[in-house]
Design an enzyme around this catalytic site. Structure first.
Site, mmCIF file in Angstrom:
data_model
loop_
_atom_site.group_PDB
_atom_site.id
_atom_site.type_symbol
_atom_site.label_atom_id
_atom_site.label_comp_id
_atom_site.label_asym_id
_atom_site.label_seq_id
_atom_site.Cartn_x
_atom_site.Cartn_y
_atom_site.Cartn_z
ATOM 1 N N ASP A 108 -2.618 -4.932 -0.030
ATOM 2 C CA ASP A 108 -2.213 -6.310 0.320
ATOM 3 C C ASP A 108 -2.970 -6.871 1.531
ATOM 4 O O ASP A 108 -3.413 -8.025 1.521
ATOM 5 C CB ASP A 108 -0.696 -6.430 0.510
ATOM 6 N N GLN A 113 0.819 -1.208 0.000
ATOM 7 C CA GLN A 113 0.000 0.000 0.000
ATOM 8 C C GLN A 113 0.857 1.265 0.000
ATOM 9 O O GLN A 113 2.061 1.221 0.257
ATOM 10 C CB GLN A 113 -0.897 0.005 1.240
ATOM 11 N N HIS A 114 0.192 2.371 -0.293
ATOM 12 C CA HIS A 114 0.670 3.744 -0.033
ATOM 13 C C HIS A 114 1.742 4.281 -0.983
ATOM 14 O O HIS A 114 1.966 5.486 -1.008
ATOM 15 C CB HIS A 114 1.215 3.912 1.398
HETATM 16 O O1 LIG Z 1 1.989 -0.082 4.864
HETATM 17 C C1 LIG Z 1 1.388 -1.129 4.926
HETATM 18 C C2 LIG Z 1 -0.045 -1.172 5.305
HETATM 19 O O2 LIG Z 1 -0.502 0.039 5.785
HETATM 20 C C3 LIG Z 1 2.117 -2.393 4.608
HETATM 21 O O3 LIG Z 1 1.397 -3.522 4.961
HETATM 22 C C4 LIG Z 1 2.453 -2.409 3.159
HETATM 23 O O4 LIG Z 1 1.239 -2.619 2.461
HETATM 24 C C5 LIG Z 1 3.555 -3.391 2.813
HETATM 25 O O5 LIG Z 1 3.271 -4.715 3.097
HETATM 26 P P1 LIG Z 1 4.350 -5.909 2.958
HETATM 27 O O6 LIG Z 1 4.920 -5.826 1.586
HETATM 28 O O7 LIG Z 1 5.349 -5.712 4.030
HETATM 29 O O8 LIG Z 1 3.551 -7.161 3.166
#
Ligand SMILES: O=C(CO)[C@@H](O)[C@H](O)COP(=O)(O)O
Ligand SMILES: Nc1ncnc2c1ncn2[C@@H]1O[C@H](COP(=O)(O)OP(=O)(O)O)[C@@H](O)[C@H]1O
EC number: 2.7.1.17
Length: 479
Positions: free
Chosen positions: A238, A71-72
């Site tokens: 995700d 995300q983000h």
């Molecule tokens: O920043 C967040 C959710 O807010 C993280 O969950 C990212 O979405 C990355 O996830 P991974 O790649 O570490 O699973």
């Protein structure tokens, strides 16, 4: 057999699963690595997706595909649809000051009021991870790039758009997203189900094109002239995709140990936590997905392996040979700075060192316990905002650690369900793709959460107490 595919374009790698649309049975899968770093050009994700699709045997026989992803991440596009600069990822903390500025401004100088105002507006208090702070950073640090921004996307939006043929085939009208990932931008409201372009303009100084938010089972852009055959689903962030795979219900909590440590839960109402410990995101189906997210999870174990010169099984063996609480050795895992609690400049620490507890086994145990204590704090934060915690699922790459699986119930004081190791984000995306293909109101009745192993353990509250006593004792990294 009708086949569907799901993608997880995560921080460290890209994974593709191909499943039977009717039963959910896994047919084949593939993966490819992403580059290191918190600033990555999106073309690396595209290359990795191609490699992972090839590794999974291609998409020729696949009827629908959805993309889940980290995300983000800030993907900024110019008027021609070209990427302007490397994407700043969720774990890039350079926009920490921008977050403080945005909060202070919305509160007219009062940080507490500003934090609550943001939570009331978009469900979350901005931290460096959220896209809105990255756009403010861009405005301040790279005004010439900010002036060129014609559209902003997230990693999963951009990959979906590329699969549809991008600018050449579908233009910016074909840029789509879903409510789960939109809710992590900082300029989409789970209360009104719409973009808050006023907040986007406050951050960036302009309002570029944004992806259209598709319904949970709505098909994405179609480019008749383009060679891609599968129907495109909306995709998801995700954690929302993993929730689809696990079939999470209210009362269920997922603890994901990827690069990020995530405590997530399904909620029937949106959350607005002015303390910022819980982010009030939406899920990908019409409910809400409050999260408590750390910057430090599986890589804490990777770092412990490096420090001790062992592999993951070796680290587990060491950790399980030391007593609970590591005889007072406490590892504060803020190796990458931290997001929950919001300490972007922090470093990690080892406290309580004595001659008797400075053995490899104690150091390994402390690393596992420290990481788990930071996530147990996330579970407490969920409870504090009224989210029920009845069943806990453990997923993500770090769930493969035997030490984690055995120690987590004692640290959390809860039984923990460990589903068969798998790619739950990609699986959730595949389930969404099958849903889109079916045209039904509800997702197909396949869930990956059957067959979970129940891990139990004697609660060890003193482990959390010694962690809590040391948690604030950290030093910042040099500016
Ligand atoms: O920043 C967040 C959710 O807010 C993280 O969950 C990212 O979405 C990355 O996830 P991974 O790649 O570490 O699973
Ligand atoms: N047996 C294991 N024990 C502990 N950690 C593991 C094991 N196998 C893989 N990992 C860790 O899992 C992480 C990757 O997990 P993943 O969920 O794919 O991350 P992300 O979603 O952030 O890309 C890596 O940091 C890796 O070290």
């Amino acid at each position: 057999m009708t086949l569907v595919a799901g993608v997880d374009s995560s921080t460290q790698s890209c994974k593709v699963v191909v499943r039977d649309a009717q039963t959910g049975a896994l047919v084949r899968q593939g993966r490819a690595k992403h580059p290191e770093g918190t600033e990555v050009h999106p073309h690396h994700w595209w290359d990795a997706l191609q490699a992972a699709i090839a590794d999974a045997g291609g998409l020729d026989d696949v009827e629908a595909i959805s993309v889940g992803g980290q995300q983000h991440g800030m993907v900024v596009l110019d008027a021609e649809g070209e990427v302007i600069r490397e994407a700043l990822l969720w774990n890039d903390t350079r926009s920490a000051q921008a977050a403080v500025d945005l909060i202070t401004e919305l509160g007219d100088g009062d940080v507490v009021a500003g934090a609550q105002a943001w939570a009331s507006a978009i469900g979350s208090v901005p931290v460096a991870s959220l896209t809105v702070t990255k756009l403010r950073w861009l405005r301040d640090a790279e005004p010439e790039n900010a002036a060129r921004v014609a559209a902003v996307a997230l990693p999963h939006d951009w990959l979906t758009w590329k699969l549809a043929g991008g600018m050449a085939e579908v233009g910016f009208d074909g840029l789509v997203t879903d409510r789960s990932d939109a809710s992590g931008t900082g300029y989409w409201s789970p209360f009104t189900e719409d973009y808050r372009t006023d907040l986007l303009e406050r951050a960036l100084g302009s309002v570029p094109r944004l992806p259209r938010v598709l319904a949970a089972n709505e098909a994405g852009p179609v480019a008749p002239a383009f060679a891609l055959k599968p129907v495109l689903g909306p995709g998801a962030g995700d954690n929302a995709a993993a929730a689809i795979a696990l079939g999470l219900l209210p009362g269920d909590v997922a603890v994901s140990l990827g690069t990020s440590g995530v405590v997530s839960a399904i909620s029937s109402a949106p959350i607005a936590d002015g303390t910022g410990l819980v982010t009030g995101f939406a899920d990908a189906t019409g409910s809400y997905l409050p999260l408590a997210v750390t910057l430090n999870a599986s890589r804490v174990l990777d770092a412990a392996c490096r420090m001790l010169g062992v592999d993951h099984p070796g680290l587990s063996q060491l950790a399980l040979s030391a007593p609970a609480g590591a005889d007072g050795l406490v590892h504060i895992p803020y190796l990458e700075g931290e997001r929950t609690p919001n300490k972007p400049m922090s470093t990690g620490a080892l406290h309580g060192m004595r001659l008797a507890n400075t053995t490899p086994a104690h150091v390994a145990r402390a690393a596992v316990e420290g990481m788990l204590c930071s996530l147990a704090d996330g579970i407490d934060a969920m409870r504090a905002v009224g989210v029920p915690v009845e069943r806990v699922f453990l997923i993500g790459g770090g769930a493969q650690s035997e030490a984690v699986r055995h120690i987590i119930p004692s640290v959390m004081g809860l039984d923990v369900l460990v589903p068969t190791p798998g790619e739950y984000v990609a699986d959730g995306a595949a389930r969404q793709a099958a849903w889109v293909l079916s045209g039904s109101d509800t997702p197909p009745a396949w869930s990956a959460s059957s067959g979970a192993e129940v891990m139990t353990g004697e609660p060890t509250p003193f482990v959390r107490e010694q962690y809590a006593a040391a948690r604030e004792l950290t030093v910042d990294r040099p500016a």
